[in-house]
Design a protein around this motif. Sequence first.
Motif, short mmCIF file in Angstrom:
data_model
loop_
_atom_site.label_atom_id
_atom_site.label_comp_id
_atom_site.label_asym_id
_atom_site.label_seq_id
_atom_site.Cartn_x
_atom_site.Cartn_y
_atom_site.Cartn_z
N ALA A 266 5.35 50.60 76.26
CA ALA A 266 6.03 49.88 75.70
C ALA A 266 5.38 48.54 74.92
O ALA A 266 6.18 48.36 73.52
CB ALA A 266 7.14 49.32 77.05
N ALA A 267 4.15 48.46 75.30
CA ALA A 267 3.22 47.45 75.50
C ALA A 267 2.71 47.49 74.33
O ALA A 267 2.48 47.30 73.15
CB ALA A 267 2.48 46.85 76.33
N ILE A 268 2.27 48.87 74.00
CA ILE A 268 0.60 49.56 73.15
C ILE A 268 1.89 50.14 71.74
O ILE A 268 1.28 50.62 70.74
CB ILE A 268 -0.26 49.25 73.05
N GLY A 269 2.77 51.00 72.60
CA GLY A 269 3.49 51.70 72.03
C GLY A 269 3.13 53.23 71.65
O GLY A 269 2.00 53.04 72.60
N ASN A 270 3.61 54.30 71.09
CA ASN A 270 3.29 55.54 71.33
C ASN A 270 4.03 56.55 70.05
O ASN A 270 5.05 56.67 69.82
CB ASN A 270 4.11 55.84 72.82
N ASN A 271 2.91 57.07 69.61
CA ASN A 271 3.67 57.93 68.29
C ASN A 271 4.60 59.42 68.90
O ASN A 271 4.35 60.14 67.80
CB ASN A 271 2.97 58.21 67.15
N ASN A 272 4.19 59.55 70.02
CA ASN A 272 4.56 60.68 70.35
C ASN A 272 5.35 61.58 71.76
O ASN A 272 4.93 62.32 72.94
CB ASN A 272 2.84 61.94 70.56
N ILE A 273 6.08 60.22 71.34
CA ILE A 273 7.64 60.55 73.03
C ILE A 273 8.10 61.50 72.41
O ILE A 273 9.18 61.81 71.41
CB ILE A 273 8.11 59.56 73.22
N GLU A 274 8.92 62.94 73.67
CA GLU A 274 10.00 64.23 73.25
C GLU A 274 10.63 63.54 73.70
O GLU A 274 11.01 62.90 74.58
CB GLU A 274 9.41 64.93 73.60
N VAL A 275 12.52 63.74 72.91
CA VAL A 275 13.33 63.34 73.11
C VAL A 275 14.32 65.19 73.63
O VAL A 275 14.00 65.22 72.06
CB VAL A 275 14.50 62.25 72.98
N PRO A 276 15.07 65.21 74.41
CA PRO A 276 16.21 66.30 73.98
C PRO A 276 17.01 65.91 72.95
O PRO A 276 17.42 64.82 72.47
CB PRO A 276 16.51 66.68 75.63
N THR A 277 17.22 67.53 72.62
CA THR A 277 18.53 66.53 71.31
C THR A 277 19.17 68.55 71.53
O THR A 277 19.16 69.00 72.17
CB THR A 277 17.99 66.79 69.62
N LEU A 278 20.63 68.36 70.73
CA LEU A 278 21.28 69.36 70.99
C LEU A 278 20.65 70.66 70.55
O LEU A 278 21.09 71.80 70.56
CB LEU A 278 22.83 69.11 70.35
N LYS A 279 19.60 70.38 69.29
CA LYS A 279 18.47 72.20 69.08
C LYS A 279 17.51 71.75 69.05
O LYS A 279 17.25 71.91 68.56
CB LYS A 279 19.25 71.50 67.41
N GLY A 280 17.11 71.01 70.22
CA GLY A 280 15.58 71.68 71.72
C GLY A 280 14.95 70.75 71.04
O GLY A 280 15.89 68.72 70.84
N LYS A 281 13.42 69.86 71.29
CA LYS A 281 13.47 68.46 71.55
C LYS A 281 13.40 68.10 70.02
O LYS A 281 13.06 68.87 68.69
CB LYS A 281 11.67 69.19 71.84
N ALA A 282 12.94 66.68 69.86
CA ALA A 282 12.23 65.92 68.39
C ALA A 282 11.22 64.94 69.16
O ALA A 282 12.03 63.91 70.23
CB ALA A 282 13.81 65.19 67.99
N LYS A 283 10.81 64.31 68.25
CA LYS A 283 9.70 63.16 68.26
C LYS A 283 10.20 62.17 67.60
O LYS A 283 10.39 62.32 67.09
CB LYS A 283 8.56 63.66 68.23
N ILE A 284 10.07 60.91 68.07
CA ILE A 284 10.68 59.85 67.70
C ILE A 284 9.03 58.78 68.75
O ILE A 284 8.42 58.66 69.51
CB ILE A 284 11.63 59.13 68.95
#
Length: 377
Positions: free
Chosen positions: A279-297
């Motif tokens: 949260a403090a320094i950021g992260n460009n490679n966070i994975e989240v589940p979706t209805l069609k597999g994983k997505a990166k945010i």
Amino acid sequence: MQKRDYYEVLEVTKTATSEEIKKAYRKVAMKYHPDVNPGNKEAEELFKEAAEAYEVLSNSEKRAQYDRFGHSGMRGNMGGGFTNPEDIFSHFGDIFGDLFGNNFGGRGASTQRRGSNLKTKIKLSLEEISEGVQKNIKIKKYVACNTCNGIGAKSKEGVKTCSTCQGHGRVRQVTNTFLGQMQTTITCPHCEGLGTVVTNKCSTCSGTGRQYGEETISIDIPAGVNENIQLSMTNKGNVGERNGPSGDLIITIEELPHEHLKRQGSDVIYSLYISFTDAAIGNNNIEVPTLKGKAKIKIPAGTQSGKIFRLNGKGLPNLNGYGRGDQVIEVNIWTPQQLTPKETELLEQLRHLPNFQPKPEKGEKGFFEKMRDYFNG
């Protein structure tokens, strides 16, 4: 060709009562009846169109489904449909008995008994709801007797024309009143309206023409259905006695809970927990589940707890076919519950530094206000 609106077909308003719908159907059916328009294919199609409209609008469950979703709610063999006028005479024998009884082409007013409706539930995952799915289910129901093929007799010779009504299924009754004699038509008490009687009953079904069995039914579930919505499959319920038309199968949708996602209309919501460091320094490679597999945010530096991100078009489709919802991601900052002495020492060094002092923006909205604003557009 695009289907016409059922209310337009019967020339009634959407607020019409069941009696008004029935009267309107009688009027249209009389106008386009095949015996009134012999050899007229266009009239025959309009006749079948009216029967299909009446089948839906005369049924409170089907009518509510049609009012909400239109013809798309009738997809997958879940609405009306007749291949020829004889199907219509069989299906709506009570109406056509009164309408056309002995006046058209020798058709009598006899009618077959329609089987009762059946109800069942189908459990669907969010992934299945997202794409639509075909389900094969086994239904225990009354089916045509295997021994007599549904006629109720040991042979065709065992089915005789009713001698009381001469096959019409109805008889005239004269009643004396203070105004004089009144003549009415009633269901034949001998054959109970069937027009035929069984003289040599089938030993398997005892003359009913049906037995308890099982049928595997293929159901096409449209994408975007909701919890507790009811779909109807015509003629998939219990078969009627002695080859009478079948009732309908009413399917109620039950939505299975998802491991990660929650549904909000056509949107899906995911609660994302991130570390204080991310949260403090950021992260460009966070994975989240979706209805069609994983997505990166990407989590930008300085993200606050309660921040909402959105993945456009990653939600559920609208049942009426207009677009898809979004996936809403709610950010929560995870606070560690157990620390080592070394970790405690490092955090103590940061505790009183200026950039680690809370500095909420004036008037900043809380999570629930943000979610309310999002769903209210």
